[in-house]
Design an enzyme around this catalytic site. Structure first.
Site, PDB file in Angstrom:
ATOM      1  N   ILE A 109       0.865  -1.176   0.000  1.00 50.58           N
ATOM      2  CA  ILE A 109       0.000   0.000   0.000  1.00 50.58           C
ATOM      3  C   ILE A 109       0.900   1.224   0.000  1.00 50.58           C
ATOM      4  CG2 ILE A 109      -1.835   1.234   1.208  1.00 50.58           C
ATOM      5  CD1 ILE A 109      -2.550  -1.500   2.534  1.00 50.58           C
ATOM      6  N   ASN A 121       1.989   5.375  -0.735  1.00 55.36           N
ATOM      7  CA  ASN A 121       1.505   6.657  -0.243  1.00 55.36           C
ATOM      8  C   ASN A 121       2.257   7.778  -0.948  1.00 55.36           C
ATOM      9  OD1 ASN A 121       1.380   9.018   1.806  1.00 55.36           O
ATOM     10  ND2 ASN A 121      -0.075   7.533   2.594  1.00 55.36           N
ATOM     11  N   ALA A 122       1.565   8.902  -1.186  1.00 57.51           N
ATOM     12  CA  ALA A 122       2.204  10.051  -1.824  1.00 57.51           C
ATOM     13  C   ALA A 122       3.403  10.529  -1.005  1.00 57.51           C
ATOM     14  CB  ALA A 122       1.198  11.189  -2.002  1.00 57.51           C
ATOM     15  N   TYR A 149       6.158   9.009   0.369  1.00 58.50           N
ATOM     16  CA  TYR A 149       6.653   7.654   0.095  1.00 58.50           C
ATOM     17  C   TYR A 149       6.974   6.838   1.336  1.00 58.50           C
ATOM     18  CZ  TYR A 149       7.200   8.749  -4.896  1.00 58.50           C
ATOM     19  OH  TYR A 149       6.993   9.081  -6.208  1.00 58.50           O
ATOM     20  N   CYS A 178       4.741  -2.547   3.019  1.00 54.67           N
ATOM     21  CA  CYS A 178       4.883  -3.723   2.159  1.00 54.67           C
ATOM     22  C   CYS A 178       3.736  -4.719   2.391  1.00 54.67           C
ATOM     23  CB  CYS A 178       6.187  -4.443   2.460  1.00 54.67           C
ATOM     24  SG  CYS A 178       7.668  -3.456   2.262  1.00 54.67           S
ATOM     25  N   GLU A 238       3.977  -7.897   2.988  1.00 57.15           N
ATOM     26  CA  GLU A 238       4.245  -8.826   4.087  1.00 57.15           C
ATOM     27  C   GLU A 238       3.849  -8.209   5.426  1.00 57.15           C
ATOM     28  OE1 GLU A 238       6.206  -7.767   1.622  1.00 57.15           O
ATOM     29  OE2 GLU A 238       7.966  -9.042   1.403  1.00 57.15           O
ATOM     30  N   CYS A 242      11.832  -7.356   1.895  1.00 50.50           N
ATOM     31  CA  CYS A 242      12.828  -6.337   2.247  1.00 50.50           C
ATOM     32  C   CYS A 242      13.327  -6.581   3.668  1.00 50.50           C
ATOM     33  CB  CYS A 242      12.227  -4.938   2.095  1.00 50.50           C
ATOM     34  SG  CYS A 242      11.167  -4.430   3.466  1.00 50.50           S
ATOM     35  N   CYS A 262      10.739  -6.075   6.545  1.00 51.22           N
ATOM     36  CA  CYS A 262       9.776  -7.177   6.666  1.00 51.22           C
ATOM     37  C   CYS A 262      10.430  -8.416   7.271  1.00 51.22           C
ATOM     38  CB  CYS A 262       9.161  -7.501   5.315  1.00 51.22           C
ATOM     39  SG  CYS A 262       8.012  -6.216   4.753  1.00 51.22           S
TER      40      CYS A 262
HETATM   41 ZN    ZN Z   1       9.057  -5.151   3.079  1.00 51.01          ZN
END
Ligand code: ZN
Length: 144
Positions: free
Chosen positions: A45, A47-48, A50, A55, A57, A93, A96
């Protein structure tokens, strides 16, 4: 167990459809298998602003934990260009991986990185996050 692992791999591919990724155009889906047998899905998800992006996960983990699940068996992750089949493997990443470490057994928690129904890689958490810092490091600290 192989049947349910196959199921979460397929569900992770479907979960990409719920991704909100207008900035990267890279959709990711995750399917988290709880020890209870429940499967919790997540998608990335964006977002403007950033850095507010989350993520797939972590979406799945935070949904599951907030609904009472605390023990997990495996996660499957699929990613690729939005509205297209995966063109490679979307490895989790670092952030996560650390979230997984909080809730999962390094020796047993399985991570499936999925390219297609028949193409996937399988790891244990200890493979993707070796020599990690986790809850056990804080077991003997005093809590004042
Ligand atoms: Zn991640």
């Amino acid at each position: 167990m192989d049947d349910v692992f196959k199921k979460i791999r397929l569900v992770s591919m479907e979960a990409r459809n719920y991704s909100y990724c207008p900035y990267s155009g890279y959709s990711v889906g995750a399917a988290l298998l709880c020890e209870s047998g429940r499967i919790v899905v997540g998608s990335n998800i964006e977002n403007a602003s950033y850095s507010a992006t989350v993520c797939a996960e972590r979406t799945a983990f935070f949904k599951a934990v907030s609904e009472g699940e605390k023990k997990f068996t495996a996660i499957a992750i699929s990613g690729g260009p939005k509205d297209m089949e995966s063109d490679g493997y979307a490895y989790p990443c670092g952030i996560c991986r650390q979230v997984m470490r909080e809730f999962c057994d390094e020796e047993n928690f399985k991570i499936f990185v999925v390219k297609s129904e028949d193409e996937y890689e399988e790891y244990l958490l200890k493979d993707l996050l070796p020599k990690s810092f986790g809850p056990n490091n804080l077991q003997n600290t005093s809590k004042k």
